[in-house]
Design an enzyme around this catalytic site. Structure first.
Site, mmCIF file in Angstrom:
data_model
loop_
_atom_site.group_PDB
_atom_site.id
_atom_site.type_symbol
_atom_site.label_atom_id
_atom_site.label_comp_id
_atom_site.label_asym_id
_atom_site.label_seq_id
_atom_site.Cartn_x
_atom_site.Cartn_y
_atom_site.Cartn_z
ATOM 1 C CE LYS A 93 -101.036 3.887 3.786
ATOM 2 N NZ LYS A 93 -100.844 5.077 4.662
ATOM 3 C CG HIS A 120 -93.098 5.111 7.111
ATOM 4 N ND1 HIS A 120 -92.758 4.015 7.890
ATOM 5 C CD2 HIS A 120 -94.454 5.227 7.205
ATOM 6 C CE1 HIS A 120 -93.849 3.508 8.432
ATOM 7 N NE2 HIS A 120 -94.896 4.229 8.032
ATOM 8 C CD GLU A 178 -97.437 9.729 6.900
ATOM 9 O OE1 GLU A 178 -97.216 8.538 6.590
ATOM 10 O OE2 GLU A 178 -97.111 10.683 6.176
#
Length: 437
Positions: free
Chosen positions: A67, A195, A271
């Site tokens: 993304k 996250h 990530e």
């Protein structure tokens, strides 16, 4: 110089970013088509970031967050380097699979997924995916009962520029119920995901999240699960400035915390997005318009300025202030200002025919606004800048523009998306790039 092309038939040079910029902007005619804004992507910088990651967090496998920037050359280089990929949609999964990436190297890290996308992942054998609520479990049970699931937990993201906890993450009060439900549904939960928020600026946020993840690992063990995967998400700084919040500062505490908390048989992935993409892209923009403004004018003469801002401008007896208009803006590559809370810094690339990349001008600087090219007054890139006086045909450049720029650019007002020119400043990887991509 231009190098061989790759599978995409895109040339890659071995020039420095400075040399590529210079070759493009030295033109006397500021009205020609070649003076469109453009990116320079240094693939060598992406490779150096990868080596940096492997040096400081060797246990953690990077799964690049598509993304952030889905540029095809960036993705192909990372695939060739062996990274995994964090995908959030069917299109992102397909783009990665089309490069020949094995489905096991993809995590569908969107906790709330469209049903047809789950079915698509099942058909392509993309098994790893996240969840954080009971309805998602029922959906997955119906559409992909053989999925390999990670429970995404809520963390303290108060020390991040962009907080994600309001939207995603199961609290520790709910994780027991969700794991018990997954057990009753006979679903395969294999680990924990978290996250700490995008642009995290406190390494202790990761430490706290590790502790929470361990708590859930223990819960799962009591319920008979055999967790073997930890996903520590993103939020990593790409900065290498010694006076800033660096990746090394995070890695120095995060790596030992992982080793102390989880045995070596637990696989750990992350990530990272902006960590790889941001420093590799520089954008050059052309000055296509200019206005001179002064304080002692009517307030409504200056768009988007209140009376305090107008009063802050110099008077006619002082130095002037300027408005510059460039050919990319908030609806294009600078959407990161709106969506990613970024502060961008304009620097003079060319002025009066002189190429000035990396130089500090010995000239007076004046207050200025830098505007994008659209007809919308929200399209302002810099409202309180200071630059030497510029003229039509001059150029500005902005560094560290690879994250959440290209990925969300639009064609509003009919302006086309900004082109990317590729180079590599690491000669050791040039042949590798051209052969492998």
């Amino acid at each position: 110089m231009k190098g061989p092309t790759n599978q995409l038939n895109i040339p890659i040079s071995m020039l420095s970013v400075k040399e590529v910029l210079k070759s493009r902007v030295l033109s006397d005619d500021y009205e020609i088509e070649n003076n469109d804004a453009f990116f320079v992507a240094d693939l060598g910088e992406i490779y150096r970031q990868h080596l940096r990651w492997k040096t400081h967090l060797p246990r953690v496998e990077p799964f690049y967050a598509v993304k952030c920037n889905g540029d095809p050359m960036l993705l192909r280089l990372l695939a060739a380097l062996g990274t995994g990929f964090d995908c959030a949609s069917k299109s992102e999964i397909q783009a990665v699979l089309d490069m020949g990436v094995d489905p096991s190297k993809i995590i569908y890290a969107n906790p709330c997924k469209q049903g047809s996308f789950i079915r698509f992942a099942a058909e392509r054998d993309v098994k790893m995916m996240t969840f954080d609520n009971i309805d998602e479990l029922y959906k997955i049970k119906r559409l992909f009962p053989n999925a390999q699931l990670l429970i995404r937990i809520l963390t303290d993201d108060s020390k991040a520029l962009i907080r994600l906890g309001a939207k995603y993450g199961a609290s520790l009060d709910d994780t027991g119920f969700l794991l018990q439900s997954a057990r009753e549904l006979d679903l395969n939960v294999i680990g924990v995901s978290f996250h700490v928020g995008s642009c995290c600026y406190d390494e202790n946020s990761y430490i706290d999240a590790i502790r929470r993840a361990k708590f859930v690992f223990n819960q799962a063990a009591e319920l008979g699960f055999n967790f073997h995967l930890l996903d520590i998400g993103g939020g990593f700084s790409f900065s290498s400035k010694s006076d800033g919040f660096t990746f090394e500062r995070v890695a120095a505490v995060l790596g030992p915390a992982i080793d102390e908390t989880f045995p070596s048989n637990i696989r750990v992935i992350a990530e990272p997005g902006r960590y790889y993409a941001a420093p590799a892209f520089t954008i050059a923009t052309h000055v296509i318009g200019k206005r001179t403004v002064c304080r002692d004018i009517e307030e409504d003469y200056v768009p988007d300025m209140n009376i305090d801002q107008v009063n802050a401008l110099p008077t006619r007896d002082d130095n002037p202030a300027f408005m510059y208009y460039i050919n990319d803006g908030l609806y294009g590559s600078f959407n990161c200002i709106l969506y990613d809370h970024q502060i961008v810094t304009p620097k003079v690339l060319m002025k009066g025919g002189s190429f000035l990349f990396g130089e500090t001008l010995d000239e007076p600087e004046y207050s200025c606004f830098v505007w994008g090219p659209t007809c919308d007054s929200i399209d302002c890139i810099t409202k309180n800048g200071n630059l030497p006086e510029l003229f039509l045909g001059d150029w500005l450049y902005f560094e560290d523009m690879g994250a959440y720029t290209i990925s969300a650019a639009t064609k509003f007002n009919g302006f086309k998306r900004t082109k990317v020119i590729y180079t590599t400043t690491d000669p050791s990887v040039f042949d590798f790039l051209c052969v492998s991509l």
